[in-house]
Design a protein around this motif. Structure first.
Motif, mmCIF file in Angstrom:
data_model
loop_
_atom_site.group_PDB
_atom_site.id
_atom_site.type_symbol
_atom_site.label_atom_id
_atom_site.label_comp_id
_atom_site.label_asym_id
_atom_site.label_seq_id
_atom_site.Cartn_x
_atom_site.Cartn_y
_atom_site.Cartn_z
ATOM 1 N N TRP A 1 -6.705 3.036 7.880
ATOM 2 C CA TRP A 1 -6.677 2.295 6.569
ATOM 3 C C TRP A 1 -6.911 3.485 5.598
ATOM 4 C CZ3 TRP A 1 -8.442 -2.994 5.384
ATOM 5 C CH2 TRP A 1 -8.036 -3.925 6.342
ATOM 6 N N GLU A 2 -6.156 3.563 4.407
ATOM 7 C CA GLU A 2 -6.333 4.471 3.584
ATOM 8 C C GLU A 2 -6.673 3.484 2.183
ATOM 9 O OE1 GLU A 2 -2.916 7.113 3.011
ATOM 10 O OE2 GLU A 2 -3.135 7.433 5.343
ATOM 11 N N THR A 3 -7.618 3.958 1.435
ATOM 12 C CA THR A 3 -8.097 3.199 0.277
ATOM 13 C C THR A 3 -7.896 3.736 -0.982
ATOM 14 O OG1 THR A 3 -9.964 2.281 1.565
ATOM 15 C CG2 THR A 3 -10.082 1.844 -0.525
ATOM 16 N N PHE A 4 -7.459 2.837 -2.126
ATOM 17 C CA PHE A 4 -7.316 3.455 -3.272
ATOM 18 C C PHE A 4 -7.671 2.707 -4.334
ATOM 19 C CE2 PHE A 4 -3.785 4.687 -0.354
ATOM 20 C CZ PHE A 4 -3.424 6.027 -0.572
ATOM 21 N N SER A 5 -7.865 3.372 -5.535
ATOM 22 C CA SER A 5 -8.540 2.583 -6.631
ATOM 23 C C SER A 5 -7.509 1.751 -7.180
ATOM 24 C CB SER A 5 -9.245 3.683 -7.672
ATOM 25 O OG SER A 5 -9.874 4.387 -7.121
ATOM 26 N N TYR B 1 -7.760 -1.049 -3.061
ATOM 27 C CA TYR B 1 -6.509 -1.588 -2.414
ATOM 28 C C TYR B 1 -6.421 -0.636 -1.266
ATOM 29 C CZ TYR B 1 -5.633 -4.249 -6.742
ATOM 30 O OH TYR B 1 -5.694 -5.102 -7.732
ATOM 31 N N SER B 2 -6.195 -1.230 -0.074
ATOM 32 C CA SER B 2 -5.994 -0.484 1.121
ATOM 33 C C SER B 2 -4.642 -0.460 1.753
ATOM 34 C CB SER B 2 -6.921 -0.916 2.183
ATOM 35 O OG SER B 2 -8.348 -0.596 1.781
ATOM 36 N N VAL B 3 -4.154 0.694 2.317
ATOM 37 C CA VAL B 3 -2.926 0.648 2.669
ATOM 38 C C VAL B 3 -3.248 0.539 4.556
ATOM 39 C CG1 VAL B 3 -0.647 1.909 3.256
ATOM 40 C CG2 VAL B 3 -1.739 1.913 0.914
ATOM 41 N N VAL B 4 -2.669 -0.308 5.071
ATOM 42 C CA VAL B 4 -3.067 -0.456 6.489
ATOM 43 C C VAL B 4 -1.711 -0.345 7.280
ATOM 44 C CG1 VAL B 4 -4.064 -1.685 8.409
ATOM 45 C CG2 VAL B 4 -4.898 -1.982 5.809
ATOM 46 N N TYR B 5 -1.641 0.689 8.314
ATOM 47 C CA TYR B 5 -0.547 0.985 9.324
ATOM 48 C C TYR B 5 -0.912 1.146 10.654
ATOM 49 C CZ TYR B 5 -1.706 5.753 8.102
ATOM 50 O OH TYR B 5 -2.121 6.933 7.563
ATOM 51 N N ARG B 6 -0.110 1.172 11.517
ATOM 52 C CA ARG B 6 -0.588 1.388 12.876
ATOM 53 C C ARG B 6 0.268 2.532 13.373
ATOM 54 N NH1 ARG B 6 -3.033 -2.010 15.827
ATOM 55 N NH2 ARG B 6 -3.616 -4.121 15.175
ATOM 56 N N TYR B 7 -0.363 3.289 14.166
ATOM 57 C CA TYR B 7 0.325 4.711 14.557
ATOM 58 C C TYR B 7 -0.154 4.905 16.115
ATOM 59 C CZ TYR B 7 -4.342 7.004 14.046
ATOM 60 O OH TYR B 7 -5.425 7.255 14.267
ATOM 61 N N THR B 8 0.547 6.013 16.692
ATOM 62 C CA THR B 8 0.077 6.142 18.031
ATOM 63 C C THR B 8 -0.554 7.554 18.220
ATOM 64 O OG1 THR B 8 2.076 4.957 18.860
ATOM 65 C CG2 THR B 8 1.194 6.632 20.476
ATOM 66 N N ASP B 9 -1.593 7.805 18.575
ATOM 67 C CA ASP B 9 -2.354 8.899 18.559
ATOM 68 C C ASP B 9 -1.937 9.800 19.806
ATOM 69 O OD1 ASP B 9 -3.470 8.199 21.104
ATOM 70 O OD2 ASP B 9 -5.466 7.850 20.287
ATOM 71 N N MET C 1 5.807 -0.345 9.883
ATOM 72 C CA MET C 1 5.546 -0.956 8.330
ATOM 73 C C MET C 1 3.907 -0.925 8.188
ATOM 74 S SD MET C 1 8.479 -2.070 7.376
ATOM 75 C CE MET C 1 8.027 -3.049 6.170
ATOM 76 N N ALA C 2 4.000 -0.918 6.782
ATOM 77 C CA ALA C 2 2.585 -0.627 6.136
ATOM 78 C C ALA C 2 2.186 -1.901 5.422
ATOM 79 C CB ALA C 2 2.234 0.675 5.446
ATOM 80 N N SER C 3 0.825 -2.474 5.273
ATOM 81 C CA SER C 3 0.652 -3.490 4.472
ATOM 82 C C SER C 3 -0.493 -3.104 3.307
ATOM 83 C CB SER C 3 -0.007 -4.881 5.329
ATOM 84 O OG SER C 3 0.967 -5.087 6.305
ATOM 85 N N ILE C 4 -0.565 -3.776 2.323
ATOM 86 C CA ILE C 4 -1.612 -3.648 1.210
ATOM 87 C C ILE C 4 -2.772 -4.817 1.491
ATOM 88 C CG2 ILE C 4 -2.076 -3.257 -1.164
ATOM 89 C CD1 ILE C 4 0.256 -1.821 -1.258
ATOM 90 N N PHE C 5 -4.120 -4.519 1.536
ATOM 91 C CA PHE C 5 -5.080 -5.523 1.367
ATOM 92 C C PHE C 5 -6.034 -5.165 0.247
ATOM 93 C CE2 PHE C 5 -3.512 -5.681 5.928
ATOM 94 C CZ PHE C 5 -3.472 -6.882 5.948
ATOM 95 N N LYS C 6 -6.475 -6.217 -0.430
ATOM 96 C CA LYS C 6 -7.328 -6.153 -1.490
ATOM 97 C C LYS C 6 -8.681 -6.397 -1.023
ATOM 98 C CE LYS C 6 -8.411 -6.989 -6.562
ATOM 99 N NZ LYS C 6 -8.010 -7.662 -7.694
ATOM 100 N N ARG C 7 -9.479 -5.345 -1.411
ATOM 101 C CA ARG C 7 -10.917 -5.907 -0.968
ATOM 102 C C ARG C 7 -12.137 -4.969 -1.765
ATOM 103 N NH1 ARG C 7 -12.098 -3.168 5.192
ATOM 104 N NH2 ARG C 7 -11.628 -0.944 4.405
ATOM 105 N N ARG C 8 -13.053 -5.859 -2.275
ATOM 106 C CA ARG C 8 -14.004 -5.076 -3.065
ATOM 107 C C ARG C 8 -13.363 -4.417 -4.361
ATOM 108 N NH1 ARG C 8 -17.897 -2.722 1.804
ATOM 109 N NH2 ARG C 8 -18.468 -4.856 2.675
ATOM 110 N N GLY C 9 -12.518 -4.983 -4.725
ATOM 111 C CA GLY C 9 -12.004 -4.279 -6.235
ATOM 112 C C GLY C 9 -10.850 -2.698 -5.690
#
Length: 462
Positions: free
Chosen positions: A28-32, A11-19, A1-9
């Motif tokens: 963390w992937e950040t969007f405007s 929006y970041s999509v945060v998820y866990r994965y196995t390398d 599952m992924a989550s969205i966090f807002k910071r400094r204006g």
């Protein structure tokens, strides 16, 4: 599952994965905008659910573009856009700078790359002949658009700190006015066209402001030319698909997105496929009312097709197309273009492309409606009114000249011969004159030579 966090204006999509080493990590992937973040969240969760998710880990430009096409390109672009952009990457990016590390793609490096592109020989893209021997400024700008968006994704994915082409120096593209026929040229073409299929194509493209793919994708179930509709002036066509030839590998990559029907190939080994697909934009789906003359041309075409079906029987494959060969197979754009070029050559007409008929149509409709942009946009299918106002601003040149004359007559001329203590009374010509009737307005329109010629053209076959 992924989550969205807002910071400094942002929006970041945060998820866990196995390398690759089996360790669990957080990405963390950040969007405007929140909309972009939600779209990426859905995509991540969907791909995780079907075990096809790949974490962005690009090291070189080749790696980045591969991930970019697989994520953004497949989900966002129409097939024709995917075809074109993939060809640009394949021909002009991968061979030249594809193996360069992302960390080495500086603004200076990219500026040099854009300069060097001007000395690269142009390559056939999807069977289309290049316009010149070398890459044109316009092609450089198209490549820049693709790379700019790809680098934006790299920044969002945390693969790059900055977009190296944000302030790139690009070659200037000289503005070239596309030549169009005036009313006399159009009338001459219609009078001298002996090919019934081409004549119908010219009249439909002009009267309905159609793109050639929309016109060739017309089917009889989307046309109402019933006697009642024609008598009441309500005959129409409904544009909801277009004919297009597409590369087979592109179809596979976009998972047949937007495809309505694929025509059986005549040659099994062909690398492309002819198909009916959904229009590129929602605004391209539209109803367009027909002039009576064009409606009657469609009635005649339908009767001839029905007679042909009876004559050839099973040899006719009925796809319900308006534009079809004698065996029912679809007529492609290249067939119309070839016939159109022959008509121009045989009758010494100004050289224009078939698409210019759409430009002529929109220009004359703007003139005849007195600049009713929304009504014309409804026929043309432009996604934005701005497209109409920007591309066809030349149509209003006469009105701008008239505005200057009115200012002179109502303001400046009124000041001549008056004292310096104050301006002379400026009479309002609008308030003192009775409002023109519709008949008077029409009479004035018809006094313009180009309007009279246009009306004569449209009424010539009544």
């Amino acid at each position: 599952m992924a989550s969205i966090f807002k910071r400094r204006g942002k929006y970041s999509v945060v998820y866990r994965y196995t390398d690759e080493e089996g360790k669990e990590r957080q990405k963390w992937e950040t969007f405007s905008t929140e909309k972009e973040a939600k779209a990426r969240k859905r995509q991540v969760e969907q791909k995780m659910a079907d075990h096809s998710f790949v974490v962005p880990t690009a090291k070189t430009l080749h790696d980045l573009l591969e991930e970019y096409l697989a994520t953004y390109g497949v989900s966002t672009w129409a097939m024709s856009t995917y075809d074109g952009n993939a060809a640009l990457i394949r021909n002009y990016v991968e061979p030249l700078i594809g193996d360069v590390k992302l960390s080495d793609l500086t603004p200076r490096f990219m500026d040099q790359y854009y300069r060097d592109l001007r000395n690269v020989k142009a390559i056939y893209c999807n069977n289309r002949k290049p316009k010149g021997e070398y890459v044109t400024p316009n092609t450089v700008r198209e490549i820049h658009k693709v790379l700019r968006t790809a680098f934006n994704h790299a920044v969002r994915w945390g693969l790059m700190e900055h977009n190296p082409v944000d302030h790139a120096i690009l070659p200037k593209v000289p503005k070239v006015e596309r030549p169009v026929w005036d009313a006399d040229d159009l009338m001459k073409a219609m009078d001298n066209c002996k090919d019934d299929t081409l004549a119908l194509a010219i009249n439909l493209a002009f009267s309905c402001s159609l793109r050639i793919g929309e016109m060739l994708g017309l089917t009889w179930d989307c046309i109402d030319v019933s006697p009642e509709a024609v008598t009441n002036g309500e005959a129409y066509i409904y544009v909801n698909k277009e004919l297009q030839r597409c590369m087979r590998d592109t179809l596979e990559k976009v998972d047949n997105k937007g495809v309505i029907y694929k025509f059986p190939p005549l040659i099994r080994s062909t690398h492309s496929v002819l198909l009916l697909k959904e229009p590129k934009t929602k605004t391209s789906v539209r109803k367009i009312y027909l002039p009576k003359t064009v409606a009657e041309m469609l009635i005649k075409t339908k009767q001839e097709q029905d007679n042909l079906k009876e004559l050839v029987g099973d040899e006719y494959t009925d796809y319900n197309l308006v534009f079809a060969f004698n065996n029912g197979r679809p007529i492609e754009a290249r067939n119309i273009t070839k016939a159109f070029e022959k008509l121009i050559k045989d009758n010494d007409l100004p050289r224009v492309v078939f698409h210019s008929l759409r430009h002529s149509s929109i220009s004359y409709k703007l003139k005849l409606t007195g600049g009713d942009i929304k009504a014309v946009q409804g026929d043309s299918g432009h996604a934005q009114v701005k497209m109409v106002t920007d591309v066809y601003s030349h149509v209003f040149e006469d009105d701008r000249v008239k505005n200057a004359r009115l200012i002179e007559e109502t303001f400046y001329s009124g000041r001549k011969g008056t004292s310096e203590t104050g301006p002379a009374d400026v009479k309002n010509p609008v308030s003192e004159q009775p409002e023109e009737t519709d008949a008077e307005k029409l009479l004035k329109l018809l006094q313009k030579p180009e309007m009279a010629a246009l009306v004569k053209t449209l009424a010539g076959s009544l």
